[in-house]
Design a protein around this motif. Structure first.
Motif, mmCIF file in Angstrom:
data_model
loop_
_atom_site.group_PDB
_atom_site.id
_atom_site.type_symbol
_atom_site.label_atom_id
_atom_site.label_comp_id
_atom_site.label_asym_id
_atom_site.label_seq_id
_atom_site.Cartn_x
_atom_site.Cartn_y
_atom_site.Cartn_z
ATOM 1 N N THR A 1 9.269 -29.998 -51.100
ATOM 2 C CA THR A 1 7.917 -29.702 -51.576
ATOM 3 C C THR A 1 6.813 -30.335 -50.729
ATOM 4 O O THR A 1 5.668 -29.867 -50.779
ATOM 5 C CB THR A 1 7.735 -30.176 -53.033
ATOM 6 O OG1 THR A 1 8.011 -31.586 -53.118
ATOM 7 C CG2 THR A 1 8.675 -29.416 -53.956
ATOM 8 N N GLN B 1 -0.708 -26.464 -49.033
ATOM 9 C CA GLN B 1 -1.668 -26.073 -50.066
ATOM 10 C C GLN B 1 -2.897 -26.968 -50.060
ATOM 11 O O GLN B 1 -4.020 -26.512 -50.267
ATOM 12 C CB GLN B 1 -0.986 -26.112 -51.439
ATOM 13 C CG GLN B 1 0.103 -25.077 -51.619
ATOM 14 C CD GLN B 1 -0.403 -23.666 -51.425
ATOM 15 O OE1 GLN B 1 -1.466 -23.297 -51.923
ATOM 16 N NE2 GLN B 1 0.343 -22.875 -50.673
ATOM 17 N N SER C 1 2.627 -10.298 -55.363
ATOM 18 C CA SER C 1 3.549 -11.366 -55.750
ATOM 19 C C SER C 1 4.846 -10.817 -56.325
ATOM 20 O O SER C 1 5.846 -11.528 -56.390
ATOM 21 C CB SER C 1 2.884 -12.299 -56.772
ATOM 22 O OG SER C 1 2.766 -11.671 -58.036
ATOM 23 N N SER D 1 1.527 -11.835 -63.587
ATOM 24 C CA SER D 1 0.441 -12.276 -62.708
ATOM 25 C C SER D 1 -0.748 -11.331 -62.787
ATOM 26 O O SER D 1 -1.904 -11.764 -62.770
ATOM 27 C CB SER D 1 0.935 -12.364 -61.257
ATOM 28 O OG SER D 1 1.981 -13.287 -61.138
ATOM 29 N N ASN E 1 -4.495 -27.949 -58.054
ATOM 30 C CA ASN E 1 -3.375 -27.012 -58.100
ATOM 31 C C ASN E 1 -2.458 -27.126 -56.884
ATOM 32 O O ASN E 1 -1.335 -26.618 -56.904
ATOM 33 C CB ASN E 1 -3.889 -25.573 -58.193
ATOM 34 C CG ASN E 1 -4.472 -25.266 -59.555
ATOM 35 O OD1 ASN E 1 -4.248 -25.989 -60.511
ATOM 36 N ND2 ASN E 1 -5.253 -24.205 -59.652
ATOM 37 N N GLY F 1 1.243 -26.457 -57.478
ATOM 38 C CA GLY F 1 1.808 -25.236 -56.902
ATOM 39 C C GLY F 1 3.012 -25.527 -56.030
ATOM 40 O O GLY F 1 3.982 -24.763 -56.004
ATOM 41 N N SER G 1 5.947 -26.182 -58.306
ATOM 42 C CA SER G 1 6.400 -24.933 -58.908
ATOM 43 C C SER G 1 7.260 -24.145 -57.930
ATOM 44 O O SER G 1 8.342 -23.652 -58.277
ATOM 45 C CB SER G 1 5.206 -24.092 -59.349
ATOM 46 O OG SER G 1 5.623 -22.870 -59.914
ATOM 47 N N THR G 2 6.807 -24.040 -56.686
ATOM 48 C CA THR G 2 7.581 -23.338 -55.656
ATOM 49 C C THR G 2 8.884 -24.066 -55.373
ATOM 50 O O THR G 2 9.940 -23.444 -55.201
ATOM 51 C CB THR G 2 6.764 -23.212 -54.353
ATOM 52 O OG1 THR G 2 5.527 -22.548 -54.637
ATOM 53 C CG2 THR G 2 7.533 -22.424 -53.301
ATOM 54 N N PHE H 1 2.906 -24.263 -65.753
ATOM 55 C CA PHE H 1 3.110 -23.467 -64.543
ATOM 56 C C PHE H 1 4.356 -23.829 -63.734
ATOM 57 O O PHE H 1 4.900 -22.980 -63.043
ATOM 58 C CB PHE H 1 1.865 -23.552 -63.642
ATOM 59 C CG PHE H 1 0.694 -22.793 -64.185
ATOM 60 C CD1 PHE H 1 0.542 -21.443 -63.918
ATOM 61 C CD2 PHE H 1 -0.244 -23.420 -64.980
ATOM 62 C CE1 PHE H 1 -0.529 -20.726 -64.436
ATOM 63 C CE2 PHE H 1 -1.322 -22.718 -65.507
ATOM 64 C CZ PHE H 1 -1.462 -21.369 -65.239
#
Length: 451
Positions: free
Chosen positions: A23, A30, A70, A252, A288, A292, A295-296, A376
């Motif tokens: 990550t 990001q 997405s 989404s 985020n 994010g 989450s990925t 999320f």
């Protein structure tokens, strides 16, 4: 007791190395994107308040269309992650080629539709905004519409690479093209204003799509050896990708449509409210970035575990991802709260905007670490198991019956304005968290992986 502690200590260290090693590049990517996005927002704000409001409105349309893309991105990431977990590189390459082919097709379709109907769409959605804002919105949308094929291809290429566990290359490409966007934007805005910002965005997106495809072609032996035949439509593979992607796309899409509807509510609150919401959204983007990434990371790790048949570790990986996100977000929100005044001053807010911004940004720093992660990060883990329909139903229902309804009730009916809009968002996060965490706990996600 000592043996028990040492065992769990080794497990925690091992899990942390794997998770954060995966990550960290996504987080850096990001964060870099968000920071340059802030720079871009600041650059646009120097043009005029109308330009900033216009870009904020158009972003809601772009995000809605990106939600459809997405479907390919998430579907390809999940399938690639599970095949990677099995060590089936031939099928991984096949999914990659088909996903890129579909992204080109759908990107061109949306480009054509928006090129023809953009004025009607903008006037229908935001016709009650000030005319100067509408004019800038038409101009900006008219240029960036042609970047949709590039967005689709770039999202898909990056999703495929991350599914294999390669998060470093998307990071490098993303950082490079965002630097190009900012540098080119600084030059073009000076001479062409808002049109210059749009052209800089257009060029950087096509550059990212080109580099992404080029890297995949060079790194995939299966695609390189098959040549053009690898991109011959394979409807069985397309169906497999979309079986995971379509529910996520519906989720989404509904999410972005809800945000778009809320943007319509905001458009009726005046230019100061629109600009203030753009600033809060930009700050939320900072928060985020790590969320994010986690989450990925959860999608990749859980997907690969499902591919290996290691379902016993899915819960631990999911909970570890959520807790890690909460801790990181808490630290980040704390420092952002301390630096609130310097951060807000970067956007050159008017006195009217500052009255709106302070309470909203304060609540954002409180709500994000408490509710965002479970809301999320957890569904990302569930999607990776193939449990995409459940996440779709919960997210769609919560968006419609919690976020949108409360946004109108609190923001419009009771006159809380932007604060009411964001309070409705926090409520949505809490409801989603309850349902998603319970799903991970009860184990009903099992048995939904690729065949």
């Amino acid at each position: 007791m000592v043996t028990f502690i040492n065992k769990h200590k080794r497990e925690y260290v091992s899990r942390s190395r794997e998770f954060f090693g995966l990550t960290a590049p996504i987080f850096l990517e990001q964060t870099f994107v968000v920071m340059l996005g802030i720079v871009t927002t600041i650059m646009v704000s120097t043009i005029s308040g109308y330009a900033l409001s216009a870009v904020s409105m158009i972003d809601s349309i772009v995000h809605l269309i990106s939600a459809f893309f997405s479907a390919l991105t998430v579907g390809a990431t999940i399938v690639v992650a599970q095949y990677t977990g099995r060590g089936d590189h031939e099928k991984t390459s096949g999914v990659t080629a088909q996903a890129i082919l579909s992204s080109i097709f759908f990107g061109v379709i949306f480009c054509a539709l928006l090129a023809v109907f953009r004025i009607q769409i903008i006037d229908f959605l935001f016709g009650h905004a000030e005319y100067a804002v509408i004019v800038d919105a038409r101009l900006f949308m008219g240029i960036i519409t042609f970047s949709f094929p590039a967005i689709a291809v770039m999202m898909t290429a990056f999703g495929v690479l991350r599914g294999t566990g390669n998060t470093r290359v998307p990071m490098i490409i993303t950082i490079a093209i965002n630097i190009v966007n900012v540098v080119l934007g600084l030059i073009l805005i000076r001479h062409f204003g808002l049109a210059g910002a749009a052209f800089a965005l257009l060029v950087s997106r096509y550059l990212g799509a080109f580099i992404g495809i080029l890297y995949i072609l060079k790194s995939s032996k299966a695609i390189r050896s098959a040549g053009i035949k690898a991109f011959k439509p394979d409807f069985a593979v397309q169906k497999l990708i979309l079986s995971f992607g379509i529910p996520t796309s519906v989720e989404s899409g509904t999410f972005q449509m809800g945000k778009l509807l809320i943007t319509v509510f905001i458009a009726g609150m005046g230019t100061a409210a629109i600009a203030a919401n753009a600033v809060v959204s930009s700050i939320a983007g900072i928060l985020n970035a790590p969320g994010g990434a986690f989450s990925t990371g959860a999608v990749i790790l859980v997907g690969q575990r499902i591919g290996r048949g290691d379902t016993d570790d899915v819960r631990k990986t999911s909970y570890f991802s959520v807790i890690s996100a909460m801790v990181v977000l808490a630290v980040l929100c704390f420092f952002c709260f301390i630096l609130m005044n310097p951060i807000l001053s970067l956007y050159r807010p008017t006195g009217e905007m500052m009255v709106i911004l302070r309470p909203v940004v304060t609540t954002l720093f409180i709500a994000t670490p408490l509710a965002w992660a479970a809301s999320f990060v957890t569904p990302g883990a569930l999607r990776a198991t193939g449990d995409v329909k459940y996440t779709m139903v919960v997210a769609v229902a919560s968006m419609i019956f919690v976020r949108v309804v409360l946004a109108y009730v609190l923001g419009v009916y009771f006159g809380l304005g932007i604060l009411g809009i964001w309070l409705s968002m926090y409520s949505d996060w809490v409801v989603r968290s309850v349902f998603f965490l319970n799903r991970v706990r009860n184990g009903k996600w099992q048995g939904r992986g690729v065949a």
